[in-house]
Design an enzyme around this catalytic site. Structure first.
Site, short mmCIF file in Angstrom:
data_model
loop_
_atom_site.label_atom_id
_atom_site.label_comp_id
_atom_site.label_asym_id
_atom_site.label_seq_id
_atom_site.Cartn_x
_atom_site.Cartn_y
_atom_site.Cartn_z
CG ASP A 232 -4.85 -15.00 19.34
OD1 ASP A 232 -5.95 -15.51 19.63
OD2 ASP A 232 -4.68 -13.78 19.16
NE ARG A 233 -1.34 -22.97 13.66
CZ ARG A 233 -1.79 -23.89 12.84
NH1 ARG A 233 -3.04 -23.85 12.41
NH2 ARG A 233 -1.00 -24.87 12.44
#
Length: 216
Positions: A49-50
């Site tokens: 995930d970013r």
């Protein structure tokens, strides 16, 4: 500069910073950053995930990418995370098994009761490491790699991760309490077991790491 934990002609293992895309063609995404820093081709084989930080592996050749991708598909790439969650699990260790559905429009994952199109099983093992205030540091081993899996599986049990407003956290933390702690995988050239790990450096984790004996 991206922190490089290990590299050779086939792979680069690094620590992805929070806020950086793990894949994509943008100049500020991980493939471009690694190409600029290390040279040569960079091939993503898994995602993070970013908003999350931590250990990731990238292939440097098409052949290595194919081998690593096969390891991801057959469960040969083992991912272990450190999560800082509000509350505490009912038992010090255990397994969570759920059916997850991702709403792509909302970029949010939900637990559902029945199998249907787009629903996939999600499985993880957890072990509690330390309690700090009303939070618990948990080691998580993923058996499946679903979108937002750890975040939604813990939040659904009334333990949202620190800083995770998307899944119900009410704190004011500016970072997410989730870190990709280690990867174990067969080297794409000769199959030898590779194990690479790192600890989070964000102050969010400092007290919990000390309480768990993982940091001086």
């Amino acid at each position: 500069m991206v922190e490089i934990l290990y590299q050779d002609a086939q792979v680069i293992v690094c620590c992805k910073p929070a806020g950086v895309l793990s894949q994509g063609d943008g100049a500020d995404a991980m493939p471009a950053l690694l190409r600029a820093q290390c040279g040569g081709d960079i091939f993503p084989v898994h995602r993070l995930d970013r908003v999350s930080a931590g250990v990731m592996v990238y292939a440097r050749t098409k052949q290595a990418a194919a081998a690593l991708s096969a390891s991801v598909q057959d469960g040969g790439l083992e991912k272990v995370y450190l999560a800082l969650a509000h509350g505490a699990p009912d038992a010090p260790r255990g397994t969570y098994r759920d059916l997850l559905y991702k709403d792509a429009r909302k970029n949010k994952t939900f637990i559902v009761s029945n199998l249907r199109r787009g629903v996939r099983e999600a499985v993880l093992d957890y072990e509690t490491l330390a309690a700090v205030g009303d939070c618990t540091l948990v080691r998580v081993r993923l058996h499946t790699g679903r979108s937002h899996q750890i975040r939604v599986q813990f939040a659904s049990r009334k333990m949202p991760l620190v800083g995770d407003g998307k899944y119900g956290a009410k704190d004011n933390a500016k970072a997410l309490g989730l870190f990709s702690h280690s990867l174990t995988f067969p080297h794409p050239k000769d199959g030898r077991e590779m194990h690479v790990s790192a600890l989070p450096t964000d102050a969010l984790f400092t007290e919990a790491l000390r309480a768990a004996g993982l940091q001086a």
